[in-house]
Design an enzyme around this catalytic site. Structure first.
Site, PDB file in Angstrom:
ATOM      1  N   LEU A 263       0.811  -1.212   0.000  1.00 41.23           N
ATOM      2  CA  LEU A 263       0.000   0.000   0.000  1.00 41.23           C
ATOM      3  C   LEU A 263       0.846   1.265   0.000  1.00 41.23           C
ATOM      4  O   LEU A 263       0.418   2.301  -0.497  1.00 41.23           O
ATOM      5  CB  LEU A 263      -0.922   0.022   1.226  1.00 41.23           C
TER       6      LEU A 263
ATOM      7  N   GLN B 239       4.998   3.071   1.452  1.00 38.84           N
ATOM      8  CA  GLN B 239       6.294   2.891   2.106  1.00 38.84           C
ATOM      9  C   GLN B 239       6.734   4.225   2.687  1.00 38.84           C
ATOM     10  O   GLN B 239       6.469   5.286   2.119  1.00 38.84           O
ATOM     11  CB  GLN B 239       7.344   2.388   1.121  1.00 38.84           C
TER      12      GLN B 239
ATOM     13  N   PHE C  46       9.524   4.156   8.209  1.00 37.59           N
ATOM     14  CA  PHE C  46       9.412   3.017   9.113  1.00 37.59           C
ATOM     15  C   PHE C  46       9.567   1.682   8.397  1.00 37.59           C
ATOM     16  O   PHE C  46       9.882   0.670   8.998  1.00 37.59           O
ATOM     17  CB  PHE C  46       8.033   3.038   9.793  1.00 37.59           C
TER      18      PHE C  46
ATOM     19  N   ASP D 169       3.427  14.371  15.025  1.00 39.12           N
ATOM     20  CA  ASP D 169       3.743  14.119  13.614  1.00 39.12           C
ATOM     21  C   ASP D 169       2.467  14.100  12.775  1.00 39.12           C
ATOM     22  O   ASP D 169       2.281  13.232  11.926  1.00 39.12           O
ATOM     23  CB  ASP D 169       4.505  12.796  13.476  1.00 39.12           C
TER      24      ASP D 169
END
Length: 496
Positions: A184, A186, A189, A303
């Protein structure tokens, strides 16, 4: 009262021609008279009456004079005042000592209750601390365990984490062995894969890369934190997998991926009319309000950005990725860190420059998101041909010139209501003001977005209005052009 020294006579009336009988009658007929006595003992005539406090009154062992004092009928029925009757003294003692004793007893009980309350509060805090330390210890054991001892910790882990553990083999089957066709997105992480469990339920599997900048602490932080959060605008963490070097998180599957995949794509953005965008803005605001005020903990996300807002099948927003989140105590308002994490373009000035973060840091990030959703443009990488403004600076200039509606994304221009868009732009600019104390709280933001009757202040200049060089428009750690899911950027600032 026999054998008494007569009281001080500043409030007395004296008539030496009256008999003692007339004196008594005169005193009885005047409600202000508190007592009387004979004026002259030798002649047996004269009247002295007192109309105020009986000051300097005392009894002599020998000698003295009779003093007649006005008292209640109940005292007279019990024998009255006399040198042989100690009840008046007992009454005085009762009226003074008993209330004093009651007050002292009340104070003792109050301070005992306060001390007990404080001890109970400290005990509960200690129990919470023990539970968290125990939770961390068990988590660390599981984190460091291999495939053989994974199951030995499973029951305890489930009880402490409030989150089920899932086998690596189960996730491998669900994702067709992490096939690239199921990928889905990248980010820093690692990768996220779509999976289908044996019961047909679709999930998103976030697989931590061995070389990821998001290490074990961030992974643990997200597992321990998000498992305890429940809100319609927060993504649900369903399970986690820890086997050997593999660390994975299993989320509910979001059919429309992340917000950045939609609003920054010319084709996909056509599916977002103004009503859907407003719903996304309000949903994100309510999710943040839950984190800041209504959840079990006060949580700063740190974040918040378009790629960390996921969209379900009906375009409802859900905030994701709590790897960088921090829990605040009830009396904490801000904190300082030497490790600044997040994404340039969404970080508040005080956080990026000085490492100071608070709920107002998230408010700044939310304001950036609002302006991005309205305009369909990224804050970073936005340039006008005639200037070097970023999106914040561009929006601020248009607002001052009275041309704020020029900020509207053409993809939704036909469906928007101008007054609603202007209200959202104004709220967004209030949220990105340079001084943290001037930004509204999320409770105020939700109120301003939900009610047209609420007055909104005029915004002041945003923080980070200008972009100095094109180089800075890159992500702080990831330069990928493709959309991401649960993307995390880790930023290290050394010089200050």
């Amino acid at each position: 009262m026999s054998g008494m020294k007569l009281p001080e006579t500043s409030t007395s009336f004296v008539n030496m021609s009256m008999s003692v009988e007339d004196c008594e009658e005169k005193c009885r007929s005047n409600c202000s008279c508190v007592g009387y006595a004979l004026g002259d003992l030798k002649s047996g005539v004269g009247c002295v009456m007192w109309f105020g406090d009986l000051v300097d009154l005392r009894q002599y062992a020998e000698g003295g004079q009779d003093l007649f004092v006005r008292v209640s009928s109940s005292i007279l029925e019990n024998g009255g005042y006399s040198s042989h009757n100690k009840k008046p003294i007992a009454l005085i003692v009762t009226l003074i000592v008993v209330p004093t004793f009651v007050v002292l007893l009340g104070c003792c009980l109050f301070f005992t209750w306060k001390k007990k309350l404080k001890n109970n509060r400290n005990r509960r805090a200690e129990e919470r601390g023990k539970k968290e330390r125990s939770q961390d210890l068990i988590f660390d054991k599981v984190l460091s365990s291999g495939p053989r001892d994974h199951h030995s910790h499973e029951q305890n882990s489930n009880e402490d984490f409030e989150l089920p553990l899932i086998d690596l083999s189960t996730l491998a089957i669900a994702t067709s062995n992490f096939n690239q066709g199921n990928k889905l997105g990248q980010g820093g992480f690692g990768s996220v894969f779509k999976g289908t469990l044996a019961d047909g339920k679709e999930v998103a599997v976030k697989r931590l890369s061995k070389n990821s900048g998001q290490g074990g602490e961030e992974f643990k932080n997200e597992v321990l934190l998000i498992a305890k959060l429940q809100h319609r605008n927060l993504v649900r963490l369903l399970a986690c997998c820890i086997e050997g070097d593999e660390k994975m998180l299993v989320y509910e599957y979001m059919q429309n991926k992340s917000l950045d995949c939609v609003i920054f794509n010319k084709v996909n953005s056509l599916s977002l009319d103004w009503r859907k965008r407003l719903n996304i803005i309000v949903g994100i605001a309510r999710g943040l309000l839950y984190l800041h005020q209504d959840s079990r903990f006060r949580i700063i996300h740190r974040d918040l950005k378009a790629s960390n807002v996921l969209l379900d099948g009906e375009m409802n927003p859900k905030i994701s990725d709590f790897g960088m989140a921090r829990i605040f105590g009830g009396d904490e308002t801000e904190a300082n860190t030497k490790r600044v994490v997040g994404t340039y373009g969404y970080m508040s000035p005080e956080y990026a420059m000085d490492g100071i973060f608070s709920i107002k840091s998230d408010v700044f990030s939310f304001g950036v998101l609002v302006l991005e959703i309205v305009s369909g443009k990224k804050n970073r990488g936005f340039y006008q041909s005639s200037s070097e403004h970023n999106l914040l600076g561009h929006a601020w200039r248009l607002w001052k010139e009275g041309k704020a509606l020029e900020l509207i994304d053409p993809a939704m221009a036909d469906s928007c209501l101008e007054y609603e868009v202007l209200r959202c732009i104004q709220v967004g600019l209030l949220c990105v003001q340079e001084r943290a104390e001037e930004r509204p709280t999320m409770s105020t933001v939700v109120l301003m977005l939900s009610s047209e009757s609420v007055a909104i202040a005029q915004p002041k200049q945003p923080g980070f209005c200008l972009v100095s060089t094109p180089f800075e428009t890159e992500s702080s750690s990831s330069k990928q052009d493709s959309c991401t899911v649960n993307h995390v950027t880790v930023t290290m600032l050394d010089a200050r």
